[in-house]
Design a protein around this motif. Structure first.
Motif, PDB file in Angstrom:
ATOM      1  N   ALA A   1      26.480   6.235 -27.158  1.00  8.76           N
ATOM      2  CA  ALA A   1      25.533   5.857 -26.211  1.00  8.76           C
ATOM      3  C   ALA A   1      25.929   4.963 -25.564  1.00  8.76           C
ATOM      4  CB  ALA A   1      24.182   5.693 -26.770  1.00  8.76           C
ATOM      5  N   LYS A   2      26.550   3.986 -26.248  1.00  9.13           N
ATOM      6  CA  LYS A   2      27.114   2.606 -25.559  1.00  9.13           C
ATOM      7  C   LYS A   2      28.323   2.832 -24.683  1.00  9.13           C
ATOM      8  CE  LYS A   2      27.836  -2.474 -26.690  1.00  9.13           C
ATOM      9  NZ  LYS A   2      26.764  -2.578 -25.518  1.00  9.13           N
ATOM     10  N   LEU A   3      29.244   3.833 -25.293  1.00  7.46           N
ATOM     11  CA  LEU A   3      30.412   4.384 -24.519  1.00  7.46           C
ATOM     12  C   LEU A   3      29.912   4.895 -23.167  1.00  7.46           C
ATOM     13  CD1 LEU A   3      33.452   4.679 -23.858  1.00  7.46           C
ATOM     14  CD2 LEU A   3      33.377   6.937 -25.443  1.00  7.46           C
ATOM     15  N   ASP A   4      29.077   6.017 -23.438  1.00  7.32           N
ATOM     16  CA  ASP A   4      28.614   6.608 -22.350  1.00  7.32           C
ATOM     17  C   ASP A   4      27.845   5.948 -21.192  1.00  7.32           C
ATOM     18  OD1 ASP A   4      27.881   9.429 -21.118  1.00  7.32           O
ATOM     19  OD2 ASP A   4      25.743   8.996 -21.680  1.00  7.32           O
ATOM     20  N   GLN A   5      27.374   4.736 -21.762  1.00 10.07           N
ATOM     21  CA  GLN A   5      26.633   3.847 -20.625  1.00 10.07           C
ATOM     22  C   GLN A   5      27.789   2.942 -20.001  1.00 10.07           C
ATOM     23  OE1 GLN A   5      23.718   1.336 -22.688  1.00 10.07           O
ATOM     24  NE2 GLN A   5      23.541   0.028 -20.932  1.00 10.07           N
ATOM     25  N   GLU A   6      28.778   2.591 -20.747  1.00  7.78           N
ATOM     26  CA  GLU A   6      29.790   1.593 -20.162  1.00  7.78           C
ATOM     27  C   GLU A   6      31.105   2.243 -19.634  1.00  7.78           C
ATOM     28  OE1 GLU A   6      29.325  -1.628 -20.338  1.00  7.78           O
ATOM     29  OE2 GLU A   6      27.321  -1.449 -21.337  1.00  7.78           O
ATOM     30  N   ALA A   7      31.191   3.695 -19.944  1.00  3.41           N
ATOM     31  CA  ALA A   7      32.799   4.146 -19.616  1.00  3.41           C
ATOM     32  C   ALA A   7      33.202   3.810 -18.286  1.00  3.41           C
ATOM     33  CB  ALA A   7      32.596   5.726 -19.810  1.00  3.41           C
ATOM     34  N   GLU A   8      32.393   4.044 -17.279  1.00  2.00           N
ATOM     35  CA  GLU A   8      32.761   3.855 -15.934  1.00  2.00           C
ATOM     36  C   GLU A   8      33.265   2.469 -15.429  1.00  2.00           C
ATOM     37  OE1 GLU A   8      30.639   5.193 -11.626  1.00  2.00           O
ATOM     38  OE2 GLU A   8      30.357   6.594 -13.410  1.00  2.00           O
ATOM     39  N   GLY A   9      32.578   1.625 -15.927  1.00  4.19           N
ATOM     40  CA  GLY A   9      32.951   0.206 -15.618  1.00  4.19           C
ATOM     41  C   GLY A   9      34.202  -0.159 -16.562  1.00  4.19           C
ATOM     42  N   LEU A  10      34.369   0.327 -17.754  1.00  6.04           N
ATOM     43  CA  LEU A  10      35.620   0.235 -18.357  1.00  6.04           C
ATOM     44  C   LEU A  10      36.847   0.979 -17.839  1.00  6.04           C
ATOM     45  CD1 LEU A  10      34.609   1.152 -22.127  1.00  6.04           C
ATOM     46  CD2 LEU A  10      35.099  -1.055 -21.510  1.00  6.04           C
ATOM     47  N   VAL A  11      36.732   2.135 -17.270  1.00  5.77           N
ATOM     48  CA  VAL A  11      37.798   2.633 -16.518  1.00  5.77           C
ATOM     49  C   VAL A  11      38.226   1.762 -15.123  1.00  5.77           C
ATOM     50  CG1 VAL A  11      38.599   4.577 -14.972  1.00  5.77           C
ATOM     51  CG2 VAL A  11      37.516   4.786 -17.451  1.00  5.77           C
ATOM     52  N   ALA A  12      37.001   1.394 -14.523  1.00  4.75           N
ATOM     53  CA  ALA A  12      37.074   0.677 -13.338  1.00  4.75           C
ATOM     54  C   ALA A  12      37.912  -0.649 -13.469  1.00  4.75           C
ATOM     55  CB  ALA A  12      35.798   0.282 -12.604  1.00  4.75           C
ATOM     56  N   ALA A  13      37.782  -1.410 -14.632  1.00  6.33           N
ATOM     57  CA  ALA A  13      38.442  -2.346 -14.958  1.00  6.33           C
ATOM     58  C   ALA A  13      40.087  -2.292 -15.130  1.00  6.33           C
ATOM     59  CB  ALA A  13      37.974  -3.129 -16.195  1.00  6.33           C
TER      60      ALA A  13
ATOM     61  N   ILE B   1      42.021   0.371 -13.732  1.00  6.34           N
ATOM     62  CA  ILE B   1      42.647   0.908 -12.554  1.00  6.34           C
ATOM     63  C   ILE B   1      42.828  -0.003 -11.360  1.00  6.34           C
ATOM     64  CG2 ILE B   1      42.296   3.490 -13.250  1.00  6.34           C
ATOM     65  CD1 ILE B   1      40.049   3.588 -11.260  1.00  6.34           C
ATOM     66  N   PRO B   2      43.788   0.248 -10.459  1.00  8.04           N
ATOM     67  CA  PRO B   2      44.010  -0.869  -9.312  1.00  8.04           C
ATOM     68  C   PRO B   2      42.751  -0.962  -8.455  1.00  8.04           C
ATOM     69  CG  PRO B   2      45.795   0.591  -9.570  1.00  8.04           C
ATOM     70  CD  PRO B   2      44.789   1.155 -10.544  1.00  8.04           C
ATOM     71  N   GLU B   3      42.285  -2.069  -7.688  1.00  7.14           N
ATOM     72  CA  GLU B   3      41.285  -1.979  -7.083  1.00  7.14           C
ATOM     73  C   GLU B   3      41.134  -1.075  -5.928  1.00  7.14           C
ATOM     74  OE1 GLU B   3      39.610  -6.114  -5.403  1.00  7.14           O
ATOM     75  OE2 GLU B   3      40.745  -6.660  -7.296  1.00  7.14           O
ATOM     76  N   ASP B   4      41.913  -0.670  -5.273  1.00  5.14           N
ATOM     77  CA  ASP B   4      42.045   0.457  -4.315  1.00  5.14           C
ATOM     78  C   ASP B   4      42.040   1.986  -4.703  1.00  5.14           C
ATOM     79  OD1 ASP B   4      44.839   0.455  -5.373  1.00  5.14           O
ATOM     80  OD2 ASP B   4      45.432   1.253  -3.404  1.00  5.14           O
ATOM     81  N   LYS B   5      41.782   1.997  -6.005  1.00  5.78           N
ATOM     82  CA  LYS B   5      41.641   3.226  -6.726  1.00  5.78           C
ATOM     83  C   LYS B   5      40.392   3.647  -7.458  1.00  5.78           C
ATOM     84  CE  LYS B   5      45.710   5.248  -5.775  1.00  5.78           C
ATOM     85  NZ  LYS B   5      46.428   4.218  -5.175  1.00  5.78           N
ATOM     86  N   VAL B   6      39.690   2.471  -7.185  1.00  2.00           N
ATOM     87  CA  VAL B   6      38.311   2.494  -7.987  1.00  2.00           C
ATOM     88  C   VAL B   6      37.331   3.571  -7.571  1.00  2.00           C
ATOM     89  CG1 VAL B   6      36.823   1.084  -6.603  1.00  2.00           C
ATOM     90  CG2 VAL B   6      36.842   0.715  -9.041  1.00  2.00           C
ATOM     91  N   ALA B   7      37.722   4.281  -6.459  1.00  2.53           N
ATOM     92  CA  ALA B   7      36.649   5.536  -6.272  1.00  2.53           C
ATOM     93  C   ALA B   7      36.930   6.720  -7.386  1.00  2.53           C
ATOM     94  CB  ALA B   7      37.069   6.018  -4.866  1.00  2.53           C
ATOM     95  N   ALA B   8      38.147   6.445  -7.926  1.00  2.00           N
ATOM     96  CA  ALA B   8      38.687   7.577  -8.825  1.00  2.00           C
ATOM     97  C   ALA B   8      37.774   7.235 -10.186  1.00  2.00           C
ATOM     98  CB  ALA B   8      40.039   7.602  -9.268  1.00  2.00           C
TER      99      ALA B   8
ATOM    100  N   VAL C   1      44.652   7.343  -0.733  1.00  2.00           N
ATOM    101  CA  VAL C   1      43.500   6.865  -1.088  1.00  2.00           C
ATOM    102  C   VAL C   1      42.333   7.703  -0.668  1.00  2.00           C
ATOM    103  CG1 VAL C   1      42.049   4.612  -1.076  1.00  2.00           C
ATOM    104  CG2 VAL C   1      44.606   4.679  -1.256  1.00  2.00           C
ATOM    105  N   CYS C   2      42.531   8.412   0.430  1.00  2.00           N
ATOM    106  CA  CYS C   2      41.497   9.245   1.244  1.00  2.00           C
ATOM    107  C   CYS C   2      41.208  10.400   0.235  1.00  2.00           C
ATOM    108  CB  CYS C   2      42.042   9.811   2.578  1.00  2.00           C
ATOM    109  SG  CYS C   2      43.653  10.741   2.435  1.00  2.00           S
ATOM    110  N   GLN C   3      41.783  10.553  -0.678  1.00  2.00           N
ATOM    111  CA  GLN C   3      41.487  11.784  -1.569  1.00  2.00           C
ATOM    112  C   GLN C   3      40.031  11.581  -2.098  1.00  2.00           C
ATOM    113  OE1 GLN C   3      44.065  12.535  -4.983  1.00  2.00           O
ATOM    114  NE2 GLN C   3      42.497  14.121  -5.662  1.00  2.00           N
ATOM    115  N   ASN C   4      39.498  12.729  -1.979  1.00  2.00           N
ATOM    116  CA  ASN C   4      37.993  13.103  -2.503  1.00  2.00           C
ATOM    117  C   ASN C   4      37.916  13.268  -4.019  1.00  2.00           C
ATOM    118  OD1 ASN C   4      36.823  12.643   0.254  1.00  2.00           O
ATOM    119  ND2 ASN C   4      37.344  14.962   0.591  1.00  2.00           N
ATOM    120  N   PHE C   5      37.407  12.283  -4.692  1.00  2.00           N
ATOM    121  CA  PHE C   5      37.506  12.250  -6.072  1.00  2.00           C
ATOM    122  C   PHE C   5      36.113  13.037  -6.274  1.00  2.00           C
ATOM    123  CE2 PHE C   5      40.027   8.532  -5.558  1.00  2.00           C
ATOM    124  CZ  PHE C   5      41.315   8.748  -6.290  1.00  2.00           C
ATOM    125  N   MET C   6      35.978  13.647  -7.593  1.00  2.00           N
ATOM    126  CA  MET C   6      34.823  14.600  -7.810  1.00  2.00           C
ATOM    127  C   MET C   6      34.451  14.429  -9.336  1.00  2.00           C
ATOM    128  SD  MET C   6      36.389  18.254  -7.448  1.00  2.00           S
ATOM    129  CE  MET C   6      34.950  19.178  -8.346  1.00  2.00           C
TER     130      MET C   6
END
Length: 314
Positions: free
Chosen positions: A102-114, A116-123, A11-16
């Protein structure tokens, strides 16, 4: 390949946030030597082996992450229904696509966070970039094999962080990628998207490539259906529920008029190849040459911590 059961990345990986690295033609060597290229090709080929001889309707495991990805694609689909095409003089490139995007652009990060596992949400910010790249270009209102590749990279990233695993292989293609194609076809049709960097009649297809690779693998060692059969509309209509390749042919038949040999010359030529395994090998070679080694496609690729431009370690 990328689908392994070893412990996922710590988990300590630095995402970018991924960025473009291939800005001039001479950079292409950097891409072909990169970890990204090796990982991407490995992912495509691992899945190619996984679906060999299997029907879309066969039995396979469907994990929670797969269900969540299907829900994500369902959301994108619903947004198309909520964003009807506008009245405009030009037939192609309906501007309502930009509203949808534009809707996807706005929501993409939240969609992806939903997904992936909670401990990987930094990705999520890193991986969301590939989702946004996977649905076409909102300036040009076009779609092509580079966008399709971004979706495969998006799935590859989910494997790299351990959200998808080796036993998800069949569901990745038969559920998630198949549903992605349905949504992309709906986008292409609804907003009359242009083919990006199309080779016209000489390209394999206006929009897709990967489903022809994986779809031909599904047919390997089929007892009765040979490559010559896919140009027969009756065969397509009776078997497309089982085979991704035929779903692609069915969509072409719906969208194009005139003789198949004229509107889809490359596919017509492929129907003359004697075996599916030869078709499959030929398509992989063609994909490397026509997509992965073409600067106009690769210049748009983005690289980060998961899909790295660093050279493969010797």
């Amino acid at each position: 390949g990328q689908l392994h059961d070893s412990p996922p990345i710590p988990v300590c990986q630095n995402f970018m946030v991924p960025k473009k690295e291939i800005s001039m033609f001479p950079d292409m060597g950097k891409w072909k030597r990169s970890q990204a290229y090796a990982d991407y090709m490995g992912f495509i080929l691992t899945l190619n082996e996984g679906v060999k001889g299997k029907k879309l309707t066969c039995e396979y495991k469907v994990s929670e992450t797969i269900e969540k990805l299907l829900a994500l694609l369902g959301t994108l689909d619903r947004w198309i229904d909520e964003t009807p095409p506008e009245d405009q003089p030009s037939r192609f490139g309906n501007k309502a696509y930009r509203t949808w995007y534009a809707k996807l652009d706005q929501e993409a990060e939240g969609l992806v966070a939903a997904v992936i596992p909670e401990d990987k949400v930094a990705a999520a910010p890193e991986i969301a970039v590939y989702l946004k790249e996977a649905v076409g270009n909102s300036t040009r209102i076009d779609y092509g094999t580079g966008h399709e590749a971004a979706f495969a990279i998006f799935l590859c990233c989910l494997c790299k962080i351990g959200a998808l695993r080796v036993d998800d292989q069949l569901a990745i293609i038969f559920k998630v990628f198949d549903r992605y194609l349905v949504v992309m076809r709906k986008l292409q049709k609804t907003y009359r998207m242009e083919p990006a960097g199309s080779q016209g009649v000489w390209g394999l297809d206006d929009f897709q490539f990967l489903p022809f690779i994986w779809g031909s693998s599904q047919f390997v060692d089929h007892p009765t259906l040979e490559p010559k059969h896919f140009v027969d509309e009756k065969v397509v209509n009776e078997n497309h529920h089982d085979y991704m390749f035929l779903e692609c042919i069915k969509f072409i038949n719906e969208m194009k008029t005139g003789p198949f040999a004229e509107h889809s010359n490359q596919l017509w030529n492929i129907s003359a190849v004697p075996t599916w395994s030869k078709v499959n090998q030929g398509l992989i070679r063609m994909y490397k040459a026509e997509c992965l080694e073409k600067f106009p496609v690769i210049q748009h690729f983005k690289f980060g911590s998961l899909i790295s431009i660093q050279p493969v370690k010797p």
